[in-house]
Scaffold this active site. Structure first.
Site, short mmCIF file in Angstrom:
data_model
loop_
_atom_site.label_atom_id
_atom_site.label_comp_id
_atom_site.label_asym_id
_atom_site.label_seq_id
_atom_site.Cartn_x
_atom_site.Cartn_y
_atom_site.Cartn_z
N ARG A 169 29.99 -0.83 65.31
CA ARG A 169 31.14 -0.43 66.30
C ARG A 169 31.02 -1.21 67.58
O ARG A 169 29.67 -1.00 68.08
CB ARG A 169 31.10 1.02 66.32
CG ARG A 169 32.15 1.47 67.43
CD ARG A 169 32.39 2.95 67.43
NE ARG A 169 33.07 3.25 68.34
CZ ARG A 169 32.63 3.80 69.59
NH1 ARG A 169 31.42 4.15 69.90
NH2 ARG A 169 33.55 4.12 70.60
N HIS B 204 36.72 0.68 76.27
CA HIS B 204 35.60 1.55 76.42
C HIS B 204 35.12 1.13 78.01
O HIS B 204 34.31 0.84 78.31
CB HIS B 204 34.36 0.92 75.68
CG HIS B 204 33.15 1.81 75.44
ND1 HIS B 204 32.75 2.17 74.11
CD2 HIS B 204 32.36 2.34 76.30
CE1 HIS B 204 31.58 3.21 74.54
NE2 HIS B 204 31.42 3.33 75.83
N GLU C 48 36.36 7.95 74.12
CA GLU C 48 36.17 9.40 74.99
C GLU C 48 37.10 8.97 76.50
O GLU C 48 36.59 8.88 77.41
CB GLU C 48 34.67 8.96 75.46
CG GLU C 48 33.70 9.03 74.58
CD GLU C 48 32.22 9.10 75.09
OE1 GLU C 48 31.96 9.22 76.19
OE2 GLU C 48 31.21 9.22 74.37
N ASN D 250 32.14 11.59 69.11
CA ASN D 250 30.78 11.32 69.82
C ASN D 250 30.23 12.53 70.02
O ASN D 250 30.82 13.32 70.87
CB ASN D 250 30.93 10.40 70.97
CG ASN D 250 31.54 9.03 70.78
OD1 ASN D 250 31.74 8.66 69.40
ND2 ASN D 250 32.07 8.22 71.78
N TYR E 216 26.63 14.58 71.14
CA TYR E 216 25.20 14.63 71.79
C TYR E 216 24.47 15.61 71.83
O TYR E 216 23.17 15.86 71.67
CB TYR E 216 25.25 13.82 72.88
CG TYR E 216 25.38 12.33 73.01
CD1 TYR E 216 24.60 11.43 72.53
CD2 TYR E 216 26.88 11.76 72.90
CE1 TYR E 216 24.75 10.20 72.42
CE2 TYR E 216 27.00 10.55 72.85
CZ TYR E 216 26.09 9.62 72.45
OH TYR E 216 26.28 8.23 72.45
N GLU F 251 29.16 7.95 67.49
CA GLU F 251 28.16 7.65 68.39
C GLU F 251 27.55 8.95 68.14
O GLU F 251 27.85 10.21 68.11
CB GLU F 251 28.49 8.01 69.83
CG GLU F 251 28.99 6.50 70.41
CD GLU F 251 29.26 6.46 71.67
OE1 GLU F 251 28.80 7.02 72.59
OE2 GLU F 251 30.28 5.81 72.20
O1 IFM Z 1 26.18 5.04 76.52
C1 IFM Z 1 27.50 6.18 76.35
C2 IFM Z 1 28.71 5.48 75.79
O2 IFM Z 1 29.08 4.36 76.50
C3 IFM Z 1 29.67 6.56 75.50
N1 IFM Z 1 29.34 7.74 74.89
C4 IFM Z 1 27.73 8.26 75.54
C5 IFM Z 1 26.68 6.98 75.61
C6 IFM Z 1 25.62 7.90 76.13
O3 IFM Z 1 25.94 8.47 77.53
#
Ligand code: IFM
Length: 446
Positions: free
Chosen positions: A78, A121, A167, A293, A295, A351
């Site tokens: 990606r 992005h 995002e 995405n 985290y 992500e």
């Molecule tokens: O690096 C970023 C990415 O560009 C978008 N999502 C979160 C990642 C980590 O912060």
């Protein structure tokens, strides 16, 4: 074939990057500046005043990077296209820039890696910022649709999927509300306008691409996290609902339901431009996939400031070096929630990864990153449990393939499974590279 083997057939392992974070070559071959060039060159905006002028120099080293990726054995990559490299000033076809992405896509296919393309992005052509503030300008969604059409025409015969935006919440919130990302505005009223225009760009982009390349799977990538109220008090519960609507639903609701979420704060209800009947149809066109995405977990507490009247207290769980709470269970529940709420045809984790201060001793062939290995293993397990519970999860892309320019943090934070020694641009695989290789080959089961 067992049910697990059957479900594996529709699943791929991948890695993710984005253009500004890795490419460098900021002024080469007709690329014109984006808002991130301006922002990162403004003193004090990025840690250490770092910028993406050279980054990982992937623009020149792409071929050996693809070899390293082939060695990893992933089935998908990606990446994002830099709008102002593809179209100079965001509007004029730039043959050399277009050629770069053609070579990249062909290079991936030659190595049996499926290209997963993201159009946007965060690197908006500067030209559009100079003309009425970028995403505040109602004409930018139309320019985006023209750009989407050009990319679909040029590369749509070879890519596996195209995502419109990465995002969008980060663009509107950090770019226009908090001011921590380009273009650095600090107005939540503007963030609302930007969010509405990002939704329009998504809708117009999908419409333009469908008419040109009806066979290409199209979608969007949304950042979502596990959110929990700090207490069961009615104030914190209400705060959590407001924050949930903002963080996880502000874009997903219009995109899947054609309307804003019910629980938005009074501030957002007053300031988000209304969704007309026409907008509603545009925003909620059928999609082939959604990328998520994920985290961390974020705790929510009642607060007093717009837009959400919430606070996010300090972490209590162990964190990565970003200060982000590590909470793999949240990935499973989030995937189930996305599936049960929006019923997307297909979901990719586009992500997931850990930002850590990895170091290299200048000699070793492998960089040790045991905390990232542990983070990834636990998140893969959680995702797999969601898949086994019926979520149509078709792939998992680790963020990131390479250490790279981490926006406002510059190069201080590293997310790669490949270490970059920035002075020499040498690539050194980390332990997590070998973990990912084992997943990709099927040697290691989730
Ligand atoms: O690096 C970023 C990415 O560009 C978008 N999502 C979160 C990642 C980590 O912060």
């Amino acid at each position: 074939m067992s049910p697990a083997e059957m479900s594996n057939q529709n699943f791929l392992w991948g890695v993710s990057t984005s253009a500004y974070q890795i490419e460098g070559a900021h002024d080469e071959d007709g690329r014109t500046p984006s808002i991130w060039d301006t922002f990162s060159h403004t003193p004090g905006k990025v840690a250490n005043n770092d910028n993406g002028d050279v980054a990982c120099d992937h623009y020149h080293l792409w071929e050996s990077d693809l070899d390293l990726m082939a060695g990893l054995g992933v089935q998908g990559y990606r990446f994002s296209v830099s709008w102002s490299r593809f179209l100079s000033n965001g509007v004029t076809r730039n043959p050399k820039g277009i050629d770069f992405y053609n070579r990249l896509v062909d290079g991936l296919l030659k190595r049996n890696i499926k290209p997963f393309l993201t159009l946007y992005h965060w690197d908006l052509p500067k030209e559009f910022y100079d003309d009425r503030g970028g995403w505040l300008n109602p004409d930018v969604p139309k320019y985006f649709a023209d750009y989407a059409a050009e990319v679909a025409k040029e590369l749509g015969d070879r890519v596996a999927t195209i995502a419109t935006l990465n995002e969008p919440l980060v663009c509107s919130d950090e770019g226009y509300g908090r001011g921590t990302h380009a273009p650095g505005h600090k107005s939540y009223k503007e963030a609302c306008v930007a969010a509405y225009h990002l939704l329009k760009a998504h809708g117009l982009g999908i419409r333009a691409m469908r008419s040109i390349r009806p066979q290409v799977p199209l979608g969007i990538v949304l950042n979502m996290n596990e959110l929990t109220p700090v207490s069961s008090s009615s104030e914190d519960e209400a705060a959590w609902k407001r924050f949930y609507a903002y963080h996880n639903e502000l874009y997903a609701h219009p995109i899947f339901f054609g309307r804003y979420p019910e629980n938005l704060s009074s501030y957002l209800r007053e300031n988000m431009p209304p969704i007309t009947v026409e907008d509603s149809k545009l925003f909620s066109q059928p999609l082939d996939f959604v990328g998520i995405n994920y985290y961390m977990r974020i705790q929510i507490k009642a607060g007093s400031n717009p837009p959400n009247f919430c606070e996010t207290p300090k972490a209590v769980l162990p964190t990565t070096d970003m200060g982000w709470e590590i909470y793999p269970e949240g990935l499973k529940s989030l995937l189930l929630w996305v599936h049960n709420t929006y019923h997307p045809k297909s979901i990719y984790i586009t992500e997931n990864g850990a930002g850590l201060h990895d170091t290299w001793d200048g000699k070793s062939q492998i960089v040790a990153d045991p905390r990232r290995v542990d983070y990834l293993k636990r998140h893969v397990r959680a995702a797999w449990e969601a898949k086994e519970s019926g979520v149509p999860l078709n792939g998992f892309f680790c963020w990131s393939f390479l250490d790279n320019f981490e926006w406002g943090y510059g190069y201080a934070k590293r997310f790669g499974i490949v270490h970059i020694d920035y002075p020499t641009k040498k690539r050194i695989p980390k332990e997590s590279y070998f973990l990912w290789k084992n997943y990709a080959s099927g040697k290691l089961k989730p």
